[in-house]
Design an enzyme around this catalytic site. Structure first.
Site, short mmCIF file in Angstrom:
data_model
loop_
_atom_site.label_atom_id
_atom_site.label_comp_id
_atom_site.label_asym_id
_atom_site.label_seq_id
_atom_site.Cartn_x
_atom_site.Cartn_y
_atom_site.Cartn_z
N ASP A 24 0.82 -1.21 0.00
CA ASP A 24 0.00 0.00 0.00
C ASP A 24 0.86 1.26 0.00
O ASP A 24 2.01 1.27 0.43
CB ASP A 24 -0.89 0.04 1.25
CG ASP A 24 -2.12 -0.84 1.15
OD1 ASP A 24 -2.19 -1.65 0.19
OD2 ASP A 24 -2.99 -0.75 2.03
N HIS A 34 3.69 -2.16 3.29
CA HIS A 34 3.71 -0.81 2.73
C HIS A 34 5.06 -0.61 2.04
O HIS A 34 6.11 -0.70 2.71
CB HIS A 34 3.51 0.24 3.82
CG HIS A 34 2.13 0.22 4.41
ND1 HIS A 34 1.76 -0.70 5.37
CD2 HIS A 34 1.03 0.98 4.16
CE1 HIS A 34 0.48 -0.50 5.69
NE2 HIS A 34 0.02 0.51 4.97
#
Length: 254
Positions: free
Chosen positions: A63, A216
């Site tokens: 992400d 992430h």
């Protein structure tokens, strides 16, 4: 092939992934195509259902990118092991670094959507939430194809902070966009060393046995940890599955 009904409703098919030219790598074991009409939401952290993964199968997702300091390191680690992941990109940095968006796609990864600016869609007005979704999709599409559209090429979306509302969930379902949650995550929004993160995620994976994993690509600790994690998957009998839309949505772009 079609998954048997006793495993999952008829909602996904599988395909062989391309063979890695280097021996001894983890590789991508298969491609799982997801039908938005049949499975509009996946991820046990948010929803009662998830993807039909076998034991020791994982889907790697990242992400908040693209981020120039760390995304290239993540891509390099994935390329070294011939692994394909899904990147849920934020529209604003995607518009600032379109070359990185195109690189992610060119290296065979799935490019998905994560709003324009990562605002919580649960804490803003409904019209603003729709704008966040549409602007984010359009920015990524412009980076990829040079065309502004709110119909995503890959109809996969993840809410910032997993903070959805009934209205936004219904909106995305009506537009044929799959909402991805996660089955487990590395908690890499917390500061820790790469070694600590590796232990945390491997412990969680061993307990779960399979699942959609959230990282992430904006986190330096994750970029540093990832090569060791991929080697761990390879050495412990795990298999990476890449997700893709059941039918290309590009023909419907406008």
């Amino acid at each position: 092939m079609i998954w048997p009904a006793f495993v999952w409703p008829v909602l996904a098919t599988t395909a062989q992934a391309a063979q890695c030219p280097r021996s001894g790598t983890l590789g991508t074991s298969r491609i799982l195509t997801v039908d938005a009409a049949a499975t509009p939401r996946v991820g046990l952290k948010s929803f009662p259902q998830t993807l039909p993964l076998a034991d020791h199968e994982v889907v790697l997702t990242f992400d908040d990118g693209p981020w120039l300091r760390t995304t290239p390191r993540v891509l390099a680690a994935l390329a070294e092991q011939c692994v394909h992941a899904t990147f849920f990109l934020i529209g604003k940095p995607a518009s600032q670094h379109p070359e990185m968006v195109r690189r992610i796609a060119a290296e065979g990864h799935t490019v998905a959507h994560h709003t324009w600016s990562h605002r919580s869609l649960k804490r803003i007005k409904p019209d603003a939430a729709v704008q966040e979704i549409n602007h984010g999709i359009s920015a990524v599409e412009v980076a990829l194809h040079g065309t502004a559209t709110t119909t995503p090429t890959t109809p996969f979306f993840r809410f910032p902070g997993f903070e959805s509302t009934p209205a936004t969930l219904d909106l995305l379902q009506s537009r044929g966009i799959v909402v991805f949650g996660a089955d487990l995550w590395a908690s890499d929004w917390n500061r820790m060393t790469p070694k600590q993160e590796l232990k945390l995620i491997t412990d969680r994976l061993n307990a779960a046995g399979k699942g959609i994993i959230l990282f992430h690509d904006t986190k330096a600790q994750t970029a540093a940890m990832l090569p060791a994690f991929l080697r761990y998957l390879r050495d412990n009998g795990y298999h990476v599955v890449q997700v893709a839309p059941a039918e290309p949505a590009a023909a419907g772009r406008h």
